[in-house]
Design a protein around this motif. Structure first.
Motif, PDB file in Angstrom:
ATOM      1  N   VAL A 110       3.546 104.818  94.611  1.00  0.00           N
ATOM      2  CA  VAL A 110       4.510 104.406  93.587  1.00  0.00           C
ATOM      3  C   VAL A 110       4.174 102.983  93.158  1.00  0.00           C
ATOM      4  O   VAL A 110       4.153 102.063  93.981  1.00  0.00           O
ATOM      5  N   ILE A 111       3.917 102.794  91.877  1.00  0.00           N
ATOM      6  CA  ILE A 111       3.586 101.472  91.351  1.00  0.00           C
ATOM      7  C   ILE A 111       4.874 100.698  91.080  1.00  0.00           C
ATOM      8  O   ILE A 111       5.778 101.177  90.399  1.00  0.00           O
ATOM      9  N   ILE A 112       4.936  99.502  91.648  1.00  0.00           N
ATOM     10  CA  ILE A 112       6.089  98.609  91.497  1.00  0.00           C
ATOM     11  C   ILE A 112       5.577  97.286  90.942  1.00  0.00           C
ATOM     12  O   ILE A 112       4.597  96.734  91.445  1.00  0.00           O
ATOM     13  N   LEU A 113       6.222  96.778  89.905  1.00  0.00           N
ATOM     14  CA  LEU A 113       5.761  95.566  89.234  1.00  0.00           C
ATOM     15  C   LEU A 113       6.450  94.344  89.824  1.00  0.00           C
ATOM     16  O   LEU A 113       7.670  94.222  89.801  1.00  0.00           O
ATOM     17  N   ASP A 114       5.646  93.432  90.371  1.00  0.00           N
ATOM     18  CA  ASP A 114       6.169  92.228  91.035  1.00  0.00           C
ATOM     19  C   ASP A 114       6.233  91.030  90.090  1.00  0.00           C
ATOM     20  O   ASP A 114       5.319  90.853  89.273  1.00  0.00           O
ATOM     21  N   PRO A 115       7.270  90.193  90.207  1.00  0.00           N
ATOM     22  CA  PRO A 115       8.349  90.240  91.193  1.00  0.00           C
ATOM     23  C   PRO A 115       9.286  91.416  90.922  1.00  0.00           C
ATOM     24  O   PRO A 115       9.543  91.745  89.764  1.00  0.00           O
ATOM     25  N   TYR A 140       5.507  86.519  83.203  1.00  0.00           N
ATOM     26  CA  TYR A 140       6.303  87.665  83.628  1.00  0.00           C
ATOM     27  C   TYR A 140       6.294  88.825  82.641  1.00  0.00           C
ATOM     28  O   TYR A 140       7.186  89.683  82.682  1.00  0.00           O
ATOM     29  N   THR A 141       5.308  88.889  81.772  1.00  0.00           N
ATOM     30  CA  THR A 141       5.100  90.075  80.946  1.00  0.00           C
ATOM     31  C   THR A 141       4.190  91.044  81.703  1.00  0.00           C
ATOM     32  O   THR A 141       3.434  90.628  82.586  1.00  0.00           O
ATOM     33  N   PRO A 142       4.224  92.329  81.388  1.00  0.00           N
ATOM     34  CA  PRO A 142       3.406  93.295  82.138  1.00  0.00           C
ATOM     35  C   PRO A 142       1.918  93.155  81.845  1.00  0.00           C
ATOM     36  O   PRO A 142       1.515  92.911  80.708  1.00  0.00           O
ATOM     37  N   ASN A 143       1.126  93.308  82.882  1.00  0.00           N
ATOM     38  CA  ASN A 143      -0.325  93.254  82.764  1.00  0.00           C
ATOM     39  C   ASN A 143      -0.847  94.692  82.833  1.00  0.00           C
ATOM     40  O   ASN A 143      -0.972  95.272  83.910  1.00  0.00           O
ATOM     41  N   PHE A 144      -1.136  95.269  81.673  1.00  0.00           N
ATOM     42  CA  PHE A 144      -1.467  96.693  81.629  1.00  0.00           C
ATOM     43  C   PHE A 144      -2.867  96.986  82.148  1.00  0.00           C
ATOM     44  O   PHE A 144      -3.139  98.107  82.575  1.00  0.00           O
ATOM     45  N   ASN A 145      -3.737  96.014  82.146  1.00  0.00           N
ATOM     46  CA  ASN A 145      -5.040  96.216  82.777  1.00  0.00           C
ATOM     47  C   ASN A 145      -4.868  96.424  84.282  1.00  0.00           C
ATOM     48  O   ASN A 145      -5.485  97.313  84.887  1.00  0.00           O
ATOM     49  N   LYS A 146      -4.018  95.597  84.895  1.00  0.00           N
ATOM     50  CA  LYS A 146      -3.753  95.744  86.327  1.00  0.00           C
ATOM     51  C   LYS A 146      -3.019  97.053  86.618  1.00  0.00           C
ATOM     52  O   LYS A 146      -3.291  97.724  87.627  1.00  0.00           O
ATOM     53  N   ILE A 147      -2.079  97.398  85.747  1.00  0.00           N
ATOM     54  CA  ILE A 147      -1.317  98.632  85.960  1.00  0.00           C
ATOM     55  C   ILE A 147      -2.241  99.841  85.911  1.00  0.00           C
ATOM     56  O   ILE A 147      -2.207 100.712  86.794  1.00  0.00           O
ATOM     57  N   GLU A 148      -3.105  99.883  84.902  1.00  0.00           N
ATOM     58  CA  GLU A 148      -4.014 101.021  84.787  1.00  0.00           C
ATOM     59  C   GLU A 148      -4.993 101.070  85.953  1.00  0.00           C
ATOM     60  O   GLU A 148      -5.299 102.153  86.478  1.00  0.00           O
ATOM     61  N   ALA A 149      -5.451  99.913  86.385  1.00  0.00           N
ATOM     62  CA  ALA A 149      -6.394  99.871  87.508  1.00  0.00           C
ATOM     63  C   ALA A 149      -5.751 100.340  88.810  1.00  0.00           C
ATOM     64  O   ALA A 149      -6.453 100.798  89.726  1.00  0.00           O
ATOM     65  N   ALA A 150      -4.420 100.240  88.906  1.00  0.00           N
ATOM     66  CA  ALA A 150      -3.722 100.620  90.136  1.00  0.00           C
ATOM     67  C   ALA A 150      -3.475 102.123  90.237  1.00  0.00           C
ATOM     68  O   ALA A 150      -3.123 102.627  91.305  1.00  0.00           O
ATOM     69  N   ILE A 151      -3.644 102.835  89.134  1.00  0.00           N
ATOM     70  CA  ILE A 151      -3.388 104.273  89.126  1.00  0.00           C
ATOM     71  C   ILE A 151      -4.520 105.018  89.845  1.00  0.00           C
ATOM     72  O   ILE A 151      -5.697 104.767  89.599  1.00  0.00           O
ATOM     73  N   THR A 152      -4.119 105.920  90.739  1.00  0.00           N
ATOM     74  CA  THR A 152      -5.077 106.774  91.446  1.00  0.00           C
ATOM     75  C   THR A 152      -4.601 108.221  91.353  1.00  0.00           C
ATOM     76  O   THR A 152      -3.541 108.514  90.780  1.00  0.00           O
ATOM     77  N   SER A 153      -5.349 109.108  91.970  1.00  0.00           N
ATOM     78  CA  SER A 153      -4.955 110.519  91.995  1.00  0.00           C
ATOM     79  C   SER A 153      -3.679 110.739  92.805  1.00  0.00           C
ATOM     80  O   SER A 153      -3.039 111.794  92.699  1.00  0.00           O
ATOM     81  N   LYS A 154      -3.296 109.740  93.601  1.00  0.00           N
ATOM     82  CA  LYS A 154      -2.088 109.858  94.427  1.00  0.00           C
ATOM     83  C   LYS A 154      -0.847 109.243  93.768  1.00  0.00           C
ATOM     84  O   LYS A 154       0.250 109.316  94.326  1.00  0.00           O
ATOM     85  N   THR A 155      -1.003 108.636  92.597  1.00  0.00           N
ATOM     86  CA  THR A 155       0.133 107.980  91.944  1.00  0.00           C
ATOM     87  C   THR A 155       1.150 109.020  91.483  1.00  0.00           C
ATOM     88  O   THR A 155       0.843 109.888  90.673  1.00  0.00           O
ATOM     89  N   LYS A 156       2.357 108.923  92.001  1.00  0.00           N
ATOM     90  CA  LYS A 156       3.428 109.855  91.650  1.00  0.00           C
ATOM     91  C   LYS A 156       4.395 109.260  90.631  1.00  0.00           C
ATOM     92  O   LYS A 156       4.945 109.974  89.784  1.00  0.00           O
ATOM     93  N   ARG A 169      13.058  88.827  81.613  1.00  0.00           N
ATOM     94  CA  ARG A 169      12.197  89.213  80.491  1.00  0.00           C
ATOM     95  C   ARG A 169      12.528  90.630  80.013  1.00  0.00           C
ATOM     96  O   ARG A 169      13.053  91.452  80.762  1.00  0.00           O
ATOM     97  N   ILE A 170      12.175  90.900  78.752  1.00  0.00           N
ATOM     98  CA  ILE A 170      12.408  92.213  78.146  1.00  0.00           C
ATOM     99  C   ILE A 170      11.093  92.737  77.577  1.00  0.00           C
ATOM    100  O   ILE A 170      10.338  91.994  76.955  1.00  0.00           O
ATOM    101  N   TRP A 171      10.859  94.023  77.769  1.00  0.00           N
ATOM    102  CA  TRP A 171       9.658  94.637  77.216  1.00  0.00           C
ATOM    103  C   TRP A 171       9.750  94.732  75.687  1.00  0.00           C
ATOM    104  O   TRP A 171      10.820  94.999  75.132  1.00  0.00           O
ATOM    105  N   THR A 172       8.608  94.578  75.039  1.00  0.00           N
ATOM    106  CA  THR A 172       8.513  94.683  73.583  1.00  0.00           C
ATOM    107  C   THR A 172       8.006  96.065  73.185  1.00  0.00           C
ATOM    108  O   THR A 172       7.577  96.863  74.031  1.00  0.00           O
ATOM    109  N   GLU A 173       8.017  96.327  71.897  1.00  0.00           N
ATOM    110  CA  GLU A 173       7.481  97.588  71.385  1.00  0.00           C
ATOM    111  C   GLU A 173       6.021  97.768  71.795  1.00  0.00           C
ATOM    112  O   GLU A 173       5.609  98.870  72.196  1.00  0.00           O
ATOM    113  N   SER A 174       5.243  96.706  71.708  1.00  0.00           N
ATOM    114  CA  SER A 174       3.821  96.805  72.070  1.00  0.00           C
ATOM    115  C   SER A 174       3.643  97.090  73.557  1.00  0.00           C
ATOM    116  O   SER A 174       2.683  97.757  73.956  1.00  0.00           O
ATOM    117  N   ASP A 175       4.567  96.602  74.383  1.00  0.00           N
ATOM    118  CA  ASP A 175       4.503  96.916  75.814  1.00  0.00           C
ATOM    119  C   ASP A 175       4.673  98.420  76.044  1.00  0.00           C
ATOM    120  O   ASP A 175       3.920  99.039  76.802  1.00  0.00           O
TER     121      ASP A 175
END
Length: 375
Positions: A110-115, A140-156, A169-175
């Motif tokens: 399970v991917i959790i975004l820190d903090p 404190y905006t999301p880093n989508f390169n890191k998020i994508e790199a964290a995904i594996t075949s086990k990511t639920k 912080r609040i996510w934007t449309e582009s996020d």
């Protein structure tokens, strides 16, 4: 053997207890210290003597489900089936636990975004899953390169808290578009959207997963009335999800709490006919603006606050101490309690940041700011 062998007393309890011991102004824990709406109190006083004290249906009080469905359609233009796509929970935290423990199995990731809010990881661990902590950017905006790199075949599942505690912080449309692009490649991954601060936003509108056509078929949305209605102790939240996901979560919910506090459900159901969430948002914006204005001449650097009732500050120009020690000294020597941000990271990342809660009376904020400006 314990499933949570490394869990200790939460930082919120530690700081509040220290604040009580030293008579400090408590801006640490996220709860208001001002009275509830008089209309809600009058409703509560009246219905406490009515026949409302037995179990409600397992999924929630029908009138409350209908009111939430109406509000969801009004706010997000999403029609929700109260019988198959909604569930009243004992606060959003129970909703989060239920969602994770329904779908996460042994060795699932399970991917959790820190903090991150401190209930996510324990819920994953109890389910036998593996938390994968991915740090947000420096702002404190999301880093989508890191998020994508964290995904594996086990990511639920991926957990997205928006508006975000502790950073505001609040996510934007582009996020959202970036997340959609990534998840198009991984149709099996579920999303848990924690939106408990959805009605406390300021400079830009909150974009809900309720509005994301590409994602909502695989998204579980956790919401709560505690923050919006200033009744955190009532512990009334709710989940919205597609029928196929909700059907499974109801099985876990049934044996976790069965049904939620009947009195609170009745009171909130009636109060929702009266409350204006736009007014609540404006009230918190005025508190944010007051607190920021009071601290503008201090040595604290104020970080952006798009929503929630939390203000993050940097204290680099005041001290080089780690944030936990500085937060404790702030209580014992300067009389104000805050939460150190490092506790929200898996690796205890310390950027010399503190979180203040401004869901307090103006007098409380003024008194706290006077002390903080002396540093």
């Amino acid at each position: 053997m314990s499933k949570l062998p490394n869990s200790t007393t939460s930082i919120f309890s530690v700081m509040s207890q220290l604040a009580n011991q030293h008579g400090a102004i408590n801006l640490s824990q996220g709860f208001p210290n001002f009275p509830e709406d008089e209309r809600l109190l009058k409703i509560s006083e009246r219905i406490i003597r009515e026949n409302i004290h037995q179990y409600t249906p397992m999924v929630g009080l029908p009138s409350l489900l209908e009111k939430i469905a109406h509000q969801t359609e009004k706010q997000y233009h999403r029609k929700v089936n109260t019988a198959t796509e909604m569930l009243i929970t004992a606060g959003a935290t129970q909703g989060v636990f239920t969602a994770i423990n329904t779908f996460v199995n042994a060795n699932d990731e399970v991917i959790i975004l820190d903090p991150s809010y401190d209930s996510y990881e324990p819920s994953v661990l109890v389910a036998g899953g593996k938390p994968v902590r991915v740090s947000l950017n420096l702002d404190y905006t999301p880093n989508f390169n890191k998020i994508e790199a964290a995904i594996t075949s086990k990511t639920k599942m991926i957990v997205v808290n928006n508006p975000h505690n502790p950073t505001g912080r609040i996510w934007t449309e582009s996020d959202f578009e970036a997340l959609e692009t990534i998840l198009e490649k991984h149709p099996e991954i579920l999303i848990l959207g924690d939106e408990v601060y959805e009605y406390i936003t300021f400079t830009q509108p909150h974009i809900s997963f309720n509005t994301r056509e590409k994602l909502k078929h695989r998204t579980i949305i956790a919401s709560s009335f505690g923050k919006s209605l200033h009744v955190t102790g009532w512990k009334v939240g709710y989940l919205i999800a597609p029928e196929n996901l909700m059907h499974e979560m109801k099985k876990v919910h049934q044996f976790l709490v069965f049904s939620v506090n009947s009195f609170s459900q009745h009171a909130i159901a009636e109060y929702l006919d009266l409350v204006d969430f736009n007014i609540i948002s404006k009230m918190y914006q005025s508190k944010r603006d007051l607190f920021q204005n009071l601290l503008k001449d201090s040595r604290f650097e104020l970080m952006p606050c798009d929503g929630t009732y939390f203000q993050v500050v940097n204290y680099n120009s005041i001290s080089n101490e780690n944030d936990i020690d500085f937060a404790k000294k702030l209580i014992t020597e300067h009389g104000v309690a805050a939460i150190p941000i490092s506790v929200f990271y898996a690796d205890a990342t310390d950027k010399h940041m503190l979180r203040f809660c401004f869901a307090k009376t103006d007098d409380t904020l003024i008194a706290a700011a006077e002390k903080l400006c002396l540093l």
